[in-house]
Design a protein around this motif. Structure first.
Motif, PDB file in Angstrom:
ATOM      1  N   THR A 109       0.866  -1.183   0.000  1.00 35.11           N
ATOM      2  CA  THR A 109       0.000   0.000   0.000  1.00 35.11           C
ATOM      3  C   THR A 109       0.903   1.232   0.000  1.00 35.11           C
ATOM      4  O   THR A 109       1.767   1.361   0.874  1.00 35.11           O
ATOM      5  CB  THR A 109      -0.909   0.020   1.235  1.00 35.11           C
ATOM      6  OG1 THR A 109      -1.747  -1.146   1.228  1.00 35.11           O
ATOM      7  CG2 THR A 109      -1.783   1.265   1.222  1.00 35.11           C
ATOM      8  N   GLU A 111       1.294   5.566  -1.756  1.00 38.16           N
ATOM      9  CA  GLU A 111       0.731   6.664  -2.532  1.00 38.16           C
ATOM     10  C   GLU A 111       1.755   7.113  -3.573  1.00 38.16           C
ATOM     11  O   GLU A 111       2.954   7.133  -3.296  1.00 38.16           O
ATOM     12  CB  GLU A 111       0.380   7.838  -1.616  1.00 38.16           C
ATOM     13  CG  GLU A 111      -0.718   7.514  -0.619  1.00 38.16           C
ATOM     14  CD  GLU A 111      -1.010   8.685   0.294  1.00 38.16           C
ATOM     15  OE1 GLU A 111      -0.486   9.792   0.020  1.00 38.16           O
ATOM     16  OE2 GLU A 111      -1.743   8.504   1.287  1.00 38.16           O
ATOM     17  N   LEU A 121      -3.729   6.460  -4.432  1.00 36.22           N
ATOM     18  CA  LEU A 121      -3.458   5.445  -3.410  1.00 36.22           C
ATOM     19  C   LEU A 121      -3.547   4.077  -4.067  1.00 36.22           C
ATOM     20  O   LEU A 121      -4.581   3.719  -4.624  1.00 36.22           O
ATOM     21  CB  LEU A 121      -4.475   5.551  -2.265  1.00 36.22           C
ATOM     22  CG  LEU A 121      -4.396   4.471  -1.194  1.00 36.22           C
ATOM     23  CD1 LEU A 121      -3.075   4.556  -0.438  1.00 36.22           C
ATOM     24  CD2 LEU A 121      -5.568   4.563  -0.226  1.00 36.22           C
ATOM     25  N   SER A 123      -3.216   0.025  -3.539  1.00 36.00           N
ATOM     26  CA  SER A 123      -3.242  -1.017  -2.506  1.00 36.00           C
ATOM     27  C   SER A 123      -3.424  -2.366  -3.175  1.00 36.00           C
ATOM     28  O   SER A 123      -4.387  -2.584  -3.912  1.00 36.00           O
ATOM     29  CB  SER A 123      -4.383  -0.746  -1.515  1.00 36.00           C
ATOM     30  OG  SER A 123      -4.424  -1.725  -0.511  1.00 36.00           O
ATOM     31  N   TYR A 136      -6.938   1.172  -7.133  1.00 37.19           N
ATOM     32  CA  TYR A 136      -6.314   2.479  -7.346  1.00 37.19           C
ATOM     33  C   TYR A 136      -7.351   3.544  -7.020  1.00 37.19           C
ATOM     34  O   TYR A 136      -8.444   3.552  -7.597  1.00 37.19           O
ATOM     35  CB  TYR A 136      -5.858   2.628  -8.802  1.00 37.19           C
ATOM     36  CG  TYR A 136      -5.008   1.479  -9.304  1.00 37.19           C
ATOM     37  CD1 TYR A 136      -3.619   1.561  -9.350  1.00 37.19           C
ATOM     38  CD2 TYR A 136      -5.609   0.295  -9.736  1.00 37.19           C
ATOM     39  CE1 TYR A 136      -2.851   0.511  -9.820  1.00 37.19           C
ATOM     40  CE2 TYR A 136      -4.846  -0.773 -10.203  1.00 37.19           C
ATOM     41  CZ  TYR A 136      -3.463  -0.659 -10.244  1.00 37.19           C
ATOM     42  OH  TYR A 136      -2.703  -1.701 -10.702  1.00 37.19           O
ATOM     43  N   ARG A 143      -6.051  14.689  -0.155  1.00 32.78           N
ATOM     44  CA  ARG A 143      -4.728  15.160   0.272  1.00 32.78           C
ATOM     45  C   ARG A 143      -4.660  16.693   0.266  1.00 32.78           C
ATOM     46  O   ARG A 143      -4.056  17.302   1.144  1.00 32.78           O
ATOM     47  CB  ARG A 143      -3.646  14.578  -0.647  1.00 32.78           C
ATOM     48  CG  ARG A 143      -3.372  13.119  -0.379  1.00 32.78           C
ATOM     49  CD  ARG A 143      -2.707  12.970   0.991  1.00 32.78           C
ATOM     50  NE  ARG A 143      -2.556  11.583   1.347  1.00 32.78           N
ATOM     51  CZ  ARG A 143      -3.393  10.903   2.093  1.00 32.78           C
ATOM     52  NH1 ARG A 143      -4.463  11.516   2.583  1.00 32.78           N
ATOM     53  NH2 ARG A 143      -3.185   9.645   2.385  1.00 32.78           N
ATOM     54  N   ARG A 252      -6.428   7.947  10.067  1.00 33.05           N
ATOM     55  CA  ARG A 252      -5.261   8.376   9.305  1.00 33.05           C
ATOM     56  C   ARG A 252      -4.722   9.646   9.974  1.00 33.05           C
ATOM     57  O   ARG A 252      -5.415  10.656  10.058  1.00 33.05           O
ATOM     58  CB  ARG A 252      -5.648   8.651   7.859  1.00 33.05           C
ATOM     59  CG  ARG A 252      -4.487   9.084   6.981  1.00 33.05           C
ATOM     60  CD  ARG A 252      -4.897   9.110   5.524  1.00 33.05           C
ATOM     61  NE  ARG A 252      -5.127   7.763   5.036  1.00 33.05           N
ATOM     62  CZ  ARG A 252      -6.206   7.399   4.354  1.00 33.05           C
ATOM     63  NH1 ARG A 252      -7.142   8.278   4.074  1.00 33.05           N
ATOM     64  NH2 ARG A 252      -6.355   6.156   3.946  1.00 33.05           N
TER      65      ARG A 252
END
Length: 673
Positions: A109, A111, A121, A123, A136, A143, A252
């Motif tokens: 994972t 970015e 991102l 993963s 994706y 952000r 997060r």
């Protein structure tokens, strides 16, 4: 809808006409994937593309000619490398490094910031048979929002450091967790959301150490991030923590150092955002949801199967009673395996419903030596003469908490797998011992150190390669010829072991046989266990007239014979209308025993209400092949949700299939009530 490049006509040209149904399903799946707002790709063990959606190509601007099965991952990497998405350097070298990394098939994972500023991102997770699935997600706006929020918090915190009221006003209205850590690290400030998240108040958290507030379970994960922030680095990380209601929340967080002009770090600002919804969306692709239709289908199948088992068990019990005659001394030896097999069929239907509806297994303390001894005859008789059988119960007192039916099924699976691994003969040994696992031994089996009951099934068969051993517990993986193995045997055993709080490990090598260790947490030998031999003898009737209602004639005949053998007189009908007429006209009827599900007629529950209306106080019991009732919304089924074996209407429920002892207990119970 077809995939982004191939049309339905092209697919039809390549596939036979008989594949229409499969193609329609694939098209339906492709259409669903194309509506997901995330990119999606699946690469196989050869790193060739086998699945994708339209969003993948829209999000990452890949040429549409790559959207075909078999495209190697290198082609996608080359597009990225040539347009500078991997930075400066030799294009081939950049590609080669990433191909090598992909061949490791490791979870990943990260970015990636694209040249145009877009943040994606990425993963990915490995697939059981090799390859990996990747999602994706465009998180640019998130952000940007987070960066703006971070700047806002940093600026406001510096400006309002001397004005606590203004600072509180601002931060308490930000939809985020905000705090400030000073040297120590200790909390100098926290907004209301942050304090509540860690079960504190804005007053109580001030002055406390980060380790005390965050707690011993979570601090080893977050502590290193805080240390890095105090060294002057901005840090971003994710963590999970249970909410007060027990649900898992994903956060997060960003730590921003509070640095002076000369470079000293005075503390750090903490900003945390709830990422639970995003995590839930990501995992939705990886985990298929149980469908209510599957539960209904399985429930119907279990009902019909339980009716068949009722017929089998009833007739076997009748034959066993006749086998007690001196003229037929050997018949019992043939009937016992049939009876045991029918009981295992009962357990199978229960496990089908556990899978379909998520019902919990019946976990009870089990004396393992007694359980193994009960099925040893079945296990040994399932082996050909070319295979020697050895059973060594070294610890006859060891007790574990497990579902006895699931454990029996697990042992049968292990022994039959061992048998199939020895086509030319050999030896199978089953050993039961009690062991205390060290930390290293427990780690290898994926369990905690401590006392365990170990059931070791060893064979001298062909063994497994490392590749086969790693995939042995993957659902639908099988080395047997097509049509001879479902690939669900070992996964079923693995699932049972995990539900019981234990584990399973395989030691094997080609040509050297296989050892499979089933580990179950051991309980104290003084733990009480259920022993069927302790059940008191069933009561018998004295000629009381029982009305039996069941639309399945074979089932009705079996139950009638069982009731007659118990000393009752029986009236039988397969029609609920006739049953109500008999209740109204025959005063000698002392009790009614009815099936619940009778298609095209009154249900058993409706019949109960009518019987009570006609003759209040007349005892009624119900029979059902469902583990839970067919009408789960109203709770009117077998009543498993309202009490053990009792329907919401107040009637005992006898689950099919049942033994004569269970039938006697139910009927004598309602007559005595």
């Amino acid at each position: 809808m077809s995939n982004p490049v191939e049309t339905a006509a092209q697919n039809e040209a390549r596939e036979p006409a008989g594949a229409d149904v499969s193609r329609d399903r694939l098209d339906l799946l492709q259409a669903a994937l194309d509506h997901i707002n995330q990119g999606f790709s699946v690469f196989d063990a050869n790193l060739e593309l086998v699945g994708w959606n339209r969003r993948l190509f829209e999000l990452l601007d890949f040429p549409r000619h790559l959207a075909r099965r078999g495209t190697h991952i290198e082609a996608f990497l080359r597009v990225n490398a040539e347009r500078g998405e991997y930075g400066e350097g030799d294009v081939d070298a950049l590609i080669a490094r990433r191909v090598e990394r992909a061949r490791l098939f490791e979870p990943h994972t990260f970015e990636r910031v694209r040249p145009d500023g877009q943040v994606v991102l990425i993963s990915g997770a490995p697939l059981p048979a090799g390859g990996f699935v990747t999602t994706y997600t465009d998180i640019t706006r998130e952000r940007e929002h987070q960066a703006t929020l971070e700047r806002t918090v940093a600026e406001r915190t510096r400006q309002l450091r001397q004005s606590e009221d203004w600072l509180r006003l601002v931060t308490d209205n930000i939809p985020a967790l905000v705090a400030y850590l000073g040297p120590g690290p200790v909390y100098r400030f926290a907004n209301r959301r942050y304090a509540k998240w860690f079960d504190q108040t804005v007053e109580s958290i001030i002055g406390k150490s980060a380790e005390e507030v965050i707690g011993p379970d979570l601090y080893p994960e977050i502590g290193p991030q805080i240390e890095k922030a105090f060294r002057g680095h901005a840090v971003a990380y994710e963590y999970s923590r249970a909410r007060p209601d027990g649900r898992l929340a994903h956060m997060r967080s960003t730590l921003i150092p509070d640095r002076t002009l000369d470079g000293r770090t005075l503390g750090c600002f903490v900003l945390s955002l709830d990422a639970t919804d995003q995590k839930r969306s990501e995992t939705a692709l990886a985990h298929a949801q149980r469908m209510e239709a599957v539960g209904q289908l399985t429930g119907g199948l279990a009902h019909d199967f339980n009716n068949l088992l009722t017929i089998i068990i009833g007739n076997v019990l009748a034959l066993r009673r006749k086998a007690e005659a001196p003229a037929m001394p050997d018949l019992t030896a043939h009937l016992d395996p049939i009876f045991q097999a029918a009981q295992r069929g009962t357990d199978l239907t229960r496990r089908l419903l556990v899978f379909a509806r998520g019902d919990a297994p019946d976990m009870k303390p089990v004396r393992l030596a007694a359980l193994i001894a009960n099925i040893e005859a079945l296990l040994s008789k399932s082996l050909p003469r070319t295979i020697a059988w050895r059973c060594d119960l070294r610890d006859t007192e060891v007790v574990a908490r497990a579902d006895a039916g699931e454990l029996e099924n697990a042992l049968v699976n292990l022994v039959l797998n061992a048998r199939d691994a020895m086509p030319d003969g050999g030896e199978i040994a089953l050993t039961l011992t009690r062991r205390t696992l060290t930390e290293a031994e427990a780690d290898r089996a994926g369990v905690a150190p401590g006392a365990y009951a170990e059931i070791l099934v060893s064979d001298t068969g062909v063994g497994m390669s490392d590749a086969v051993r790693r995939q042995a517990f993957d659902p639908f993986f099988s080395t047997k010829p097509f049509g001879t193995g479902s690939g669900l045997g070992l996964p079923t055993v693995y699932g049972f072991a995990r539900r019981a709080g234990g584990g399973i490990a395989i030691d094997s090598a080609p040509g050297k046989g296989t050892d499979i260790r089933l580990l179950l947490p051991a309980l104290g030998p003084e733990t009480p266990t259920e022993d069927p031999a302790d059940v008191s003898a069933s009561a018998t009737g004295k000629g009381e007239l029982i009305l039996l209602v069941d639309d399945d004639a074979d089932v009705a005949n079996v139950v009638r014979d069982q009731l007659c053998d118990l000393g009752y007189t029986v009236l039988v009908t397969g029609d609920t209308g006739d049953a109500l007429d008999l209740v109204r006209d025959v005063d000698d009827i002392r009790a009614v025993l009815s099936d619940i599900v009778m298609p095209g007629q009154l249900s058993g529950l409706a019949l109960v209400r009518e019987v009570h209306r006609l003759r209040p106080g007349l005892p009624v019991a119900l029979m059902s092949g469902y583990r839970q009732g067919p009408n789960r919304e109203t709770g009117q089924g077998t009543g498993q949700g309202t009490g053990p074996g009792e329907a919401r209407a107040g009637c005992p429920v006898l689950s099919k299939p049942f033994t004569t002892r269970m039938l006697a207990k139910t009927v004598s119970g309602i007559l005595a009530s």
